[in-house]
Design an enzyme around this catalytic site. Structure first.
Site, mmCIF file in Angstrom:
data_model
loop_
_atom_site.group_PDB
_atom_site.id
_atom_site.type_symbol
_atom_site.label_atom_id
_atom_site.label_comp_id
_atom_site.label_asym_id
_atom_site.label_seq_id
_atom_site.Cartn_x
_atom_site.Cartn_y
_atom_site.Cartn_z
ATOM 1 N N HIS A 1 32.109 34.296 46.661
ATOM 2 C CA HIS A 1 32.729 33.807 45.306
ATOM 3 C C HIS A 1 34.309 33.773 45.216
ATOM 4 O O HIS A 1 34.898 34.587 45.900
ATOM 5 C CB HIS A 1 32.191 34.618 44.133
ATOM 6 C CG HIS A 1 32.741 34.340 42.551
ATOM 7 N ND1 HIS A 1 32.222 33.546 42.106
ATOM 8 C CD2 HIS A 1 33.920 34.660 42.073
ATOM 9 C CE1 HIS A 1 32.771 33.071 40.975
ATOM 10 N NE2 HIS A 1 33.817 33.795 40.878
ATOM 11 N N ASP B 1 25.422 35.285 29.858
ATOM 12 C CA ASP B 1 26.669 35.133 30.149
ATOM 13 C C ASP B 1 27.181 33.750 29.794
ATOM 14 O O ASP B 1 28.138 33.818 29.198
ATOM 15 C CB ASP B 1 26.811 35.317 31.906
ATOM 16 C CG ASP B 1 28.318 34.891 32.209
ATOM 17 O OD1 ASP B 1 29.132 35.735 31.564
ATOM 18 O OD2 ASP B 1 28.425 34.006 32.887
ATOM 19 N N ARG C 1 33.562 33.172 24.140
ATOM 20 C CA ARG C 1 34.835 34.024 24.645
ATOM 21 C C ARG C 1 35.974 32.978 24.796
ATOM 22 O O ARG C 1 37.057 33.143 24.403
ATOM 23 C CB ARG C 1 34.627 34.414 26.117
ATOM 24 C CG ARG C 1 33.933 36.095 25.700
ATOM 25 C CD ARG C 1 33.691 36.496 27.267
ATOM 26 N NE ARG C 1 34.501 36.894 28.071
ATOM 27 C CZ ARG C 1 34.531 36.933 29.098
ATOM 28 N NH1 ARG C 1 33.501 36.503 29.921
ATOM 29 N NH2 ARG C 1 35.845 36.722 30.206
ATOM 30 N N SER D 1 30.679 39.322 33.826
ATOM 31 C CA SER D 1 30.356 37.792 33.735
ATOM 32 C C SER D 1 29.868 37.261 35.321
ATOM 33 O O SER D 1 29.071 36.857 35.758
ATOM 34 C CB SER D 1 31.417 37.134 33.132
ATOM 35 O OG SER D 1 31.073 35.680 33.454
ATOM 36 N N LYS E 1 26.089 36.852 37.373
ATOM 37 C CA LYS E 1 25.530 35.497 38.218
ATOM 38 C C LYS E 1 25.235 35.703 39.494
ATOM 39 O O LYS E 1 24.159 35.581 40.156
ATOM 40 C CB LYS E 1 26.536 34.582 37.967
ATOM 41 C CG LYS E 1 26.549 34.130 36.314
ATOM 42 C CD LYS E 1 27.620 32.929 36.179
ATOM 43 C CE LYS E 1 28.849 33.634 35.908
ATOM 44 N NZ LYS E 1 29.858 33.105 35.156
HETATM 45 N N1 URA Z 1 34.578 33.245 35.686
HETATM 46 C C1 URA Z 1 33.501 33.534 34.968
HETATM 47 O O1 URA Z 1 32.284 33.215 35.617
HETATM 48 N N2 URA Z 1 33.551 34.340 34.048
HETATM 49 C C2 URA Z 1 34.578 34.739 33.587
HETATM 50 O O2 URA Z 1 34.703 35.541 32.739
HETATM 51 C C3 URA Z 1 35.717 34.368 33.944
HETATM 52 C C4 URA Z 1 35.865 33.413 34.940
#
Ligand code: URA
Length: 429
Positions: free
Chosen positions: A82, A161, A168, A183, A187
Site C-alpha cells: 500500500h 470505512d 470525514r 481506515s 481494507k
Molecule cells: N486513505 C484511506 O484509505 N483512509 C484515510 O483515512 C486516509 C487516506
C-alpha cells in the site's frame, strides 16, 4: 447504549470500550444514527485521539463490516503493498510483477486517484482493454494460476470505512492518525495477504507533509498489523519531488516498462527495489541483501517484464497499446531563470497535471489517460533561461496556462547545487 454517551466519553478523553466502538460503527453503518452524531464523535476522536486498544477495536469492526477475503487456499505466501499516495508513484506496477516472478502470490487491490495523487486503477485503465473489475473468485483463481492479480475494489470490503470516510471528507475529520491508520489497515486486512509493505510518502506531494507525522502513522499501521498477526513493515519515502519523470496515466505505464526493461529513472528504480526487497524479505525470510540481489536479477533477466505482460493479458489488456502514439497536444514548458534546479515541488506538479486532466478534482470528473507531464530536468540539472523543462500532454486547454503557472511556481533555481534528495528516510518494523 446511547450514542450521545459515547460522544460525551470521547469528548472527556476517556477510553472507549470494544462494545462502545462496535455499537457506534455498526449503528452508523446500518443508518440507525444520523450523520451529525457520527460527525461529533469523529471530531472528538480527531481532537482527543485514540489509544492503541481503541484503534485495534475500530480496525476490527471496520474490517469485519463486509467481505473478508479468504486466501488460505492460495499456496505459498500472499503479499500486498500500500502506498499513501504521491505524484508519479507507479511502484506498484513494477513491484507486483517483480514479486510474482519470484514466486510470491501478489493480491493487490487498487483505488482510483483523487486530487493531486494518482491511482493504480486509473493507470491500469490506460492500457487498452485492461479489465480492473473482477469477482472474488476470478481474483483468487488468477493469483493461484498467474501469481498476481491487480484489480479494483473486489467484493464489498470494509463498507463501514467507505461510509465513514465519505463523512470525514466533508467534516474536516480526515487528519487523525488513528482514523487514517484504521481506515487503511481495515481494507488491507480484509484483503487477506500474509505480508504487507507500506510505502508512507512524506513531503509536499504527500498526505503526510513531515517526517514526524509520517512516522507516527507508519508506526500505528505496523502495530495494527502485528496485532492481527500479519507481517507488516513501513518505509518512509520522499515525496517532495515527483517519483520518476512521467506523471499521468499512460505516461506512467510507459515508464514502468522502462524500469522493467532495467532502464528508467534511478530514483524510481531505487524506491521500488527497496520496497520489493523488504516485502520479499518478509515473505521468504532471506536477508535484505539476498532479496535485493533476487529483485535486481529478475529485472536484469526480463522475468519481471514477462510477468507484467502476462498480468496484462490475463486481465484482457493489450500490452502493445502501452506504446501507442500519444494523440495529445504538446506544450513545452521553459525555464524562466538560469541555474541549477534546486526544487521541483511535487504538490505543484501534481496540481498542474490534474489541471491537464491527468487526474480528477472530484470523484465525478473524467480523466484523460494520455494527458500528463514528462519532466526533462530534475534536481541539480543546470538550465539556461528558455531551456526546455517539461512537456505537457493535454487535450483540454481550458486550464493549460494556469497549469503552466502552477508548475513554474514550483521550480527554483540556484547558482549552487543542493545535496541530492534523500529517497528513503527510514524503515519501520
Ligand atoms: N486513505 C484511506 O484509505 N483512509 C484515510 O483515512 C486516509 C487516506
Amino acid at each position: 447504549m446511547r450514542f450521545v454517551d459515547i460522544i460525551e466519553k470521547k469528548k472527556n478523553k476517556e477510553e472507549l470500550t470494544k462494545e462502545e466502538i462496535k455499537f457506534a460503527i455498526e449503528s452508523f453503518t446500518n443508518e440507525e444514527i444520523p450523520d451529525y452524531q457520527m460527525s461529533a464523535l469523529l471530531m472528538a476522536i480527531v481532537l482527543n485521539g485514540m489509544t492503541d486498544e481503541e484503534t485495534y477495536h475500530l480496525t476490527e469492526v471496520m474490517l469485519n463490516s463486509g467481505d473478508v477475503l479468504d486466501l488460505s487456499g492460495v499456496e505459498w505466501v500472499v503479499v500486498d503493498k500500500h502506498s499513501t499516495g504521491g505524484i508519479g508513484d507507479k511502484t506498484t506496477l513494477i513491484l507486483g510483477p517483480i514479486l510474482a516472478s519470484l514466486g510470491c502470490k501478489v493480491a493487490k487491490m487498487s483505488g482510483r486517484g483523487l486530487g493531486i495523487t494518482g491511482g493504480t486503477a486509473d493507470k491500469l485503465e490506460a492500457i487498452e482493454g485492461y479489465d480492473i473489475k473482477m469477482t472474488i473468485e476470478e481474483f483468487i483463481k488468477q493469483i493461484k494460476e498467474k501469481n498476481i492479480a491487480l484489480a479494483y475494489s473486489i467484493g464489498n470490503l470494509a463498507p463501514a470505512d467507505k461510509k465513514i470516510y465519505a463523512l470525514r471528507d466533508v467534516t474536516a475529520t480526515v487528519e487523525s492518525i488513528p482514523l487514517i491508520a484504521s481506515s487503511i489497515m481495515s481494507k488491507k486486512l480484509a484483503s487477506g495477504a500474509d505480508c504487507l509493505i507500506l510505502d508512507v510518502k512524506v513531503g509536499s506531494g504527500a498526505f503526510m507533509k513531515d517526517i514526524e507525522s509520517a512516522r507516527k502513522l507508519a508506526k500505528t499501521m505496523v502495530k495494527i498489523g502485528k496485532h492481527f498477526n500479519k507481517k507488516v513493515r513501513a518505509i518512509l519515502t520522499n515525496m517532495d519531488i515527483p517519483l520518476g519523470r512521467n506523471i499521468g496515466n499512460l505516461l506512467e505505464v510507459q515508464e514502468v516498462v522502462q524500469v522493467l526493461n532495467n532502464n528508467g529513472p534511478e530514483d524510481l528504480k531505487k524506491v521500488t527495489v527497496t520496497l520489493a526487497s523488504n516485502l520479499l524479505n518478509m515473505a521468504i525470510g532471506k536477508s535484505i541483501e539476498e532479496c535485493e540481489y533476487l529483485v535486481n536479477e529478475t529485472l536484469d533477466n526480463g522475468r519481471a517484464l514477462e510477468k507484467f505482460k502476462e498480468l496484462i493479458e490475463s486481465q484482457n489488456g493489450k500490452y502493445n497499446s502501452i506504446f501507442r502514439e500519444n494523440q495529445s497536444k504538446v506544450e513545452i514548458v521553459k525555464a524562466t531563470d538560469e541555474g541549477y534546479i534546486t526544487k521541483l515541488v511535487a504538490e505543484n506538479i501534481g496540481r498542474s497535471s490534474m489541471m491537464l486532466k491527468a487526474g480528477r478534482q472530484t470523484k465525478e470528473d473524467k480523466i484523460d489517460y494520455e494527458a500528463g507531464i514528462i519532466l526533462l530536468k530534475k534536481i541539480n540539472d543546470y538550465v539556461k533561461k528558455g531551456d526546455e523543462l517539461a512537456y505537457f500532454y493535454y487535450n483540454d486547454d481550458e486550464l493549460l496556462k494556469e497549469a503552466e503557472k502552477v508548475f513554474l511556481a514550483g521550480v527554483e533555481y540556484s547558482k549552487d547545487k543542493v545535496d541530492e534528495p534523500t529517497l528513503i528516510y527510514e524503515v519501520i518494523e
